[in-house]
Design a protein around this motif. Sequence first.
Motif, PDB file in Angstrom:
ATOM      1  N   ALA A 285      59.187 -21.586  64.292  1.00 45.33           N
ATOM      2  CA  ALA A 285      58.735 -21.328  65.657  1.00 45.33           C
ATOM      3  C   ALA A 285      57.255 -20.988  65.605  1.00 45.33           C
ATOM      4  O   ALA A 285      56.878 -19.923  65.112  1.00 45.33           O
TER       5      ALA A 285
ATOM      6  N   VAL B 116      64.721 -15.434  71.515  1.00 42.45           N
ATOM      7  CA  VAL B 116      63.556 -15.659  72.377  1.00 42.45           C
ATOM      8  C   VAL B 116      64.071 -16.033  73.759  1.00 42.45           C
ATOM      9  O   VAL B 116      64.720 -17.059  73.924  1.00 42.45           O
TER      10      VAL B 116
ATOM     11  N   ARG C 277      56.533 -14.722  75.896  1.00 45.56           N
ATOM     12  CA  ARG C 277      57.997 -14.855  75.921  1.00 45.56           C
ATOM     13  C   ARG C 277      58.618 -13.624  75.276  1.00 45.56           C
ATOM     14  O   ARG C 277      58.042 -13.005  74.401  1.00 45.56           O
TER      15      ARG C 277
ATOM     16  N   GLY D  20      64.723 -24.114  73.698  1.00 39.63           N
ATOM     17  CA  GLY D  20      64.773 -22.663  73.627  1.00 39.63           C
ATOM     18  C   GLY D  20      63.618 -22.124  72.814  1.00 39.63           C
ATOM     19  O   GLY D  20      62.985 -21.145  73.183  1.00 39.63           O
ATOM     20  N   ALA D  21      63.332 -22.773  71.677  1.00 37.73           N
ATOM     21  CA  ALA D  21      62.195 -22.323  70.872  1.00 37.73           C
ATOM     22  C   ALA D  21      60.898 -22.817  71.483  1.00 37.73           C
ATOM     23  O   ALA D  21      59.895 -22.087  71.539  1.00 37.73           O
ATOM     24  N   LEU D  22      60.895 -24.068  71.943  1.00 31.27           N
ATOM     25  CA  LEU D  22      59.709 -24.652  72.571  1.00 31.27           C
ATOM     26  C   LEU D  22      59.982 -24.879  74.044  1.00 31.27           C
ATOM     27  O   LEU D  22      61.076 -25.285  74.424  1.00 31.27           O
TER      28      LEU D  22
ATOM     29  N   ALA E 108      53.358 -20.874  70.417  1.00 30.61           N
ATOM     30  CA  ALA E 108      54.274 -21.290  71.473  1.00 30.61           C
ATOM     31  C   ALA E 108      54.943 -20.103  72.140  1.00 30.61           C
ATOM     32  O   ALA E 108      55.648 -20.277  73.128  1.00 30.61           O
ATOM     33  N   LEU E 109      54.735 -18.883  71.604  1.00 37.65           N
ATOM     34  CA  LEU E 109      55.587 -17.775  72.036  1.00 37.65           C
ATOM     35  C   LEU E 109      54.856 -16.707  72.825  1.00 37.65           C
ATOM     36  O   LEU E 109      55.439 -15.664  73.144  1.00 37.65           O
TER      37      LEU E 109
ATOM     38  N   GLU F 239      67.643 -17.087  73.884  1.00 35.10           N
ATOM     39  CA  GLU F 239      68.122 -18.155  73.001  1.00 35.10           C
ATOM     40  C   GLU F 239      67.897 -17.771  71.541  1.00 35.10           C
ATOM     41  O   GLU F 239      66.832 -17.272  71.190  1.00 35.10           O
TER      42      GLU F 239
ATOM     43  N   LEU G 242      51.660 -26.919  66.862  1.00 38.50           N
ATOM     44  CA  LEU G 242      53.120 -26.953  67.019  1.00 38.50           C
ATOM     45  C   LEU G 242      53.739 -27.758  65.881  1.00 38.50           C
ATOM     46  O   LEU G 242      54.723 -27.350  65.269  1.00 38.50           O
TER      47      LEU G 242
ATOM     48  N   VAL H 100      66.736 -18.473  67.978  1.00 37.71           N
ATOM     49  CA  VAL H 100      65.671 -19.370  67.529  1.00 37.71           C
ATOM     50  C   VAL H 100      65.388 -19.114  66.053  1.00 37.71           C
ATOM     51  O   VAL H 100      65.412 -17.971  65.614  1.00 37.71           O
ATOM     52  N   PHE H 101      65.148 -20.165  65.280  1.00 33.54           N
ATOM     53  CA  PHE H 101      64.745 -19.993  63.889  1.00 33.54           C
ATOM     54  C   PHE H 101      63.274 -19.618  63.855  1.00 33.54           C
ATOM     55  O   PHE H 101      62.406 -20.440  64.140  1.00 33.54           O
TER      56      PHE H 101
ATOM     57  N   GLN I 298      55.522 -27.586  76.004  1.00 35.35           N
ATOM     58  CA  GLN I 298      55.191 -27.678  74.582  1.00 35.35           C
ATOM     59  C   GLN I 298      55.839 -28.906  73.949  1.00 35.35           C
ATOM     60  O   GLN I 298      55.233 -29.584  73.114  1.00 35.35           O
TER      61      GLN I 298
ATOM     62  N   ALA J 105      53.644 -25.920  62.409  1.00 33.87           N
ATOM     63  CA  ALA J 105      54.580 -24.808  62.215  1.00 33.87           C
ATOM     64  C   ALA J 105      56.029 -25.226  62.349  1.00 33.87           C
ATOM     65  O   ALA J 105      56.893 -24.754  61.606  1.00 33.87           O
ATOM     66  N   ALA J 106      56.311 -26.111  63.300  1.00 35.73           N
ATOM     67  CA  ALA J 106      57.718 -26.414  63.602  1.00 35.73           C
ATOM     68  C   ALA J 106      58.259 -27.593  62.801  1.00 35.73           C
ATOM     69  O   ALA J 106      59.450 -27.649  62.516  1.00 35.73           O
TER      70      ALA J 106
ATOM     71  N   PHE K 201      65.174 -27.656  69.072  1.00 34.68           N
ATOM     72  CA  PHE K 201      64.098 -26.771  69.485  1.00 34.68           C
ATOM     73  C   PHE K 201      64.159 -26.395  70.957  1.00 34.68           C
ATOM     74  O   PHE K 201      63.237 -25.775  71.484  1.00 34.68           O
TER      75      PHE K 201
END
Lengths: 428, 149
Positions: B59, B49, B67, A368-370, B63-64, B52, A308, B54-55, A374, A311-312, A366
Motif C-alpha cells: 500500500a 483502511v 484515509r 479498498g487499498a487504492l 495513496a493513504l 477494508e 503507486l 489492506v496489505f 488512484q 510501492a504496490a 487493491f
Amino acid sequence: MTRNWIPAYVGMTVAALAISACVSTDTSTQAVAAKASFDPSLVQRGAVLSAIGNCRSCHTSDNGKSFAGGVPLRTSFGTVYSTNITPDAQTGIGAWSEADFRRAMREGVDRAGRHLYPVFPYDHFTHVTDEDDRAIYAYLMTRPAVHAKAPANELAFPFNIRAAIAIWKARYFKPGPKHYATRGEYLVDGLGHCGSCHTPRNLAGAEKSGQALDGGEAEGWHAYAINEKSQSPTPWTVEAMTGYLKRGYHAEHGISRGPMAAVTDELADVPEPELREMASYLVALMASAPKRTPTPPASLAGNGGAALYAAACASCHDDSQPLPFGGMALPLSMGVAGESPLNLLNVILYGLPPAAGSTGPVMPGFDGALSDAQILELAAWMRARFTRNGPWPDLEGALRKARKHGAEGSRYAAGGNGMDPASIEEKR
Amino acid sequence: MKLHVNGKVHEVSADPDTPLLYVLRDDLGLNGAKYGCGLGQCGSCTVIVDGEAVFSCVAPVSALEGRKITTLEGLGTAEHPGPVQRAFIEEQAAQCGFCIPGMVMRATALLAKEPHADEASIRKALQPHLCRCGTHMRIIRAVKKAAKA
C-alpha cells in the motif's frame, strides 16, 4: 364385392397409423441405447471433443454436479439458465436419442421441437460433424445421471416466447455444417465456438458478420481480438499459443483469467496436436496483420502512478521471476497492451486468487487499498509507460463497468468456476 | 504528509512510494503489522483502511493521505484488549504469533461487516493469510467466538 371394402378400409387405416408413427416429429419412440453399449473409444473421443467445446463450463453450476445445468447466463434480454445434460431421464437428456442430440446441435431445437435460445451457441455447433456429435453424445450419455431441474428463465416479454426465436434464426442463423480448409479452423469456428466471446455482437445479440474474432465481451471481461487485429505486444507463435491453451498462461503474453480460465482448464485435458491445430489457425490469422505504427502515449504530467506502481506492483511485477513464479512482466502483458482496459481493471480491483482447492498464482486485489482515482492514475501510467498503443479512450467508463460486475468479476478472477471436488476428481 | 492512524494524525516524512508497513514500523513505532513477504501473499502486514483489510506491504503511503488507518494497536491494549483480541487470548490462538496481528485485523474487518459471520465466511475471509505454525483451527475458533459474542 360390397363385403370386401370393410377389411380394405380397416387395412388402410392401420397402414396410415403405422406410417404416421414412423414420420412423427416426436422422436421419443426412437431407441435410446443403454450406457454399456457405447464403445469406450468413442466415449473417450467424446470426452476430448466435449473439452474443446467446453460443455462443462456453461452446464455446471458453482458447487454443482458436472453437466447438471443451472448456470445463469446473463444476456441483454434477461437471464437464461443452462439445462441439465446428464443422462437423467426426467430432468436431463436421458430420454434423448442421438438424433435428438444432433438436432439440438445442428438446428438449435430440443427434443420436443422447441427452439433453443442462441445463448446455447448452436450458431457454431451447427458446424460440428455428425461423427463428432455421435462421440459427444456417447460421452454425455455415459456421465453420472443427476436429478436436477434448472430454474426457469428470467426473460421479459416478448423474449420469453420461444417461438419468437424463429425470427432471430431466420435473420441470423444459417444451419451447417460448413466445410473448413483446416482442422484448426473447424475446431475454432465450430466446436470451440471461440467467436461466441471473441466476436462483437449486434443489438439483437448475434455475432456481427464480417467481424469474426475482432474482439468481444463475456461476463464482465473483454475477450481480445485473436485475428489480424490482435494487439499482442509480442507476436504469437504456434508454440506459444499451444502452450497457452494447454497451461492457461504464457510468460511472454499473459494469464488466462475471467471466463477464459474455465476454457483453458478444459483444454488442459485435450491432446496437444488438437490444440496445435487451433493455434496454427489463429496464428495464421494474426500473421496477416498490417504493420502497426506506434501511437504517442498520453502525457504523464501530474500523474502519481509511478509512486503507486513502485510501492504496490513492483515487488512482484519487476521481479526477475517469470510467470508463474513472479508477476507478469507488464510491458509484455495483454492486460496493458490490449484494446480494452477492462481486464486490467478487474485484476487490479479483485486480484487473482487461486482456484479453490488448487495451487496457482496469487495476486491480491487493491479495491479498498487504492481509490478509484488512484486506480485510474495507475492504469493510465502503465499504459503510457509500457506500451506504444496510445491511451485508452474511456478508462472511467471501464472502471464503472468493472465495479458493476463486482462479485461476478471476482468469481471469474479465480481460475475455474468453483466446480465441486467430485467432478474435478472424475475429470482426472 | 499527514497520516491518520488509530484516531491520531501523524506528520510523516516519507517518499511517496514507501509502503505503509515501513512507515508504521519505522516512523511510528507501531510494530503490530509484520513484514512476512513484502508481496501481498502472506497477510501478516494486514491493517484496516476505511473499513477494508489492506496489505500494508503493497500500500503506497502516498495513496493513504486523509484515509482512516487502524492497526492492531488501535484495537486495544494488553490491559484492555478489544473483543477480537480477547477471543484470541481465550482460545490461546497463537504459537509464534507472527501471523496473528494480520489474522486479528482481517477478522475485525470481517466482523464489522458481518457481525455473526459463519465458519464458511470466516474461512473465505482468512484465505489470503498464511500460518506456518499450524494454529489455523484455534484461529477459526477464536473468530467464531468473537462472532457469537
